[in-house]
Design an enzyme around this catalytic site. Sequence first.
Site, short mmCIF file in Angstrom:
data_model
loop_
_atom_site.label_atom_id
_atom_site.label_comp_id
_atom_site.label_asym_id
_atom_site.label_seq_id
_atom_site.Cartn_x
_atom_site.Cartn_y
_atom_site.Cartn_z
N CYS A 62 0.82 -1.21 0.00
CA CYS A 62 0.00 0.00 0.00
C CYS A 62 0.86 1.26 0.00
O CYS A 62 1.66 1.48 0.90
CB CYS A 62 -0.92 0.00 1.21
N ARG A 65 -0.13 4.59 2.84
CA ARG A 65 -0.03 4.34 4.28
C ARG A 65 0.23 5.57 5.14
O ARG A 65 0.18 5.48 6.36
CB ARG A 65 1.07 3.30 4.54
N TRP A 243 -9.66 5.63 -0.07
CA TRP A 243 -10.02 6.26 -1.33
C TRP A 243 -9.08 5.74 -2.41
O TRP A 243 -8.01 5.20 -2.14
CB TRP A 243 -9.99 7.78 -1.24
N GLU A 248 -5.06 3.48 -10.29
CA GLU A 248 -5.71 2.17 -10.12
C GLU A 248 -6.84 2.03 -11.13
O GLU A 248 -7.08 0.96 -11.69
CB GLU A 248 -6.29 2.02 -8.71
#
Length: 371
Positions: A62, A65, A243, A248
């Site tokens: 991720c 973070r 979010w 992506e």
Amino acid sequence: MVDLLAESAQFLTQTYTELAWTGLAERLSAVRAEIARSGSYTLTPQELAHGCRLAWRHSTRCVGRAYWQSLRVRDLRHVTEPQDVFAALVEHLRLSYNGGLIQPTISVFGPGVRVLNDQLIRYAGYVRADGSVLGDPQNVALTSRLRALGWAGGSGTPFDVLPLAIEQRGQVHLFELPPDAVQEVPITHPDHPWFAELAWRRAGQFGPCPPGWTLRWHALPVISNLRLEIGGLSFGCAPFSGWYLETEIGARNLADAGRYDLLPEVARALGLNMSSERTLWRDRALIELNAAVLSSFDAAGVRLSDHHTVTRHFVRFEARERALGRAVYGRWSWLVPPLSPATTAVYHRQYEDVELTPNFFPAEGGGCPVH
Ligand code: ARG
């Protein structure tokens, strides 16, 4: 076999130390006694909350973070009946969406129940007679599994929202999400009105685009099939959401050849010269697609990161963690954005991929990977 004594002690020590709580020795002996008596132990709501935040902080894939402390934790460990889990998940979607000002949220449910969908909101992928796919090819397996479980199918658009499959005691229950819980953002482009019709054109259609076919994506990614592990305890149902990052959607979901595969259609509509790879038509189309995602979410008032800002925040997060004496691990190939990677600082850094706990792990018995 998990060593519950060791794992609980490690987690509680870390938590009490980081948060400067008092009473660690008493808490450790109470937990030891509880484990000796019952074979397990129960986290306090505050411990659970910090455990969830650590699981996020430790997620090596991720890049978002930096915001780990803002995670809202819903302690639903008393909820285990599929109908109640479903109602709480609908509430999760509303709370986390928060009118567009998306609030990162996790809902931790009780034992013996799990969600089979890899995300709460997924678009169906239907295989047509000629082998092509209507909808999201990534969800073909999930779609046919849900069909086999009794789902009648949606209305036959590329954006049919799949029902949720909630499993308890080997029994699977299907639930349709109420449309108002599924917030979607219409994807348009400030300079190109045809953008809204890309999926329609991609399917080889020429007439007016029906409303169900206009380009869109859902506002909220909610990962729902990972197992949460905290202090040696496992939570098999703990969906969490944050979010989106624009790439992506714009550089993967709508662009990948194995997903919505829109780049050729974008390039054609832009009038790009597609006779050779060397005109960089794919790259130009990709930029416009990502620009469209960013401006569409902005226009809709829905929170979304861009890859330049999120990576800058990530590097700042690394520095903050280092200053606190904590290592930051990461998986480089996941942290680096799929668009203009070398323009971001993370590209030029190295990361060691070490999985700490608390963390999220693939569900027992496998599950779909999270992309
Ligand atoms: N990449 C996944 C998707 O496109 C979502 C993964 C989680 N992403 C996030 N921003 N929290 O649906």
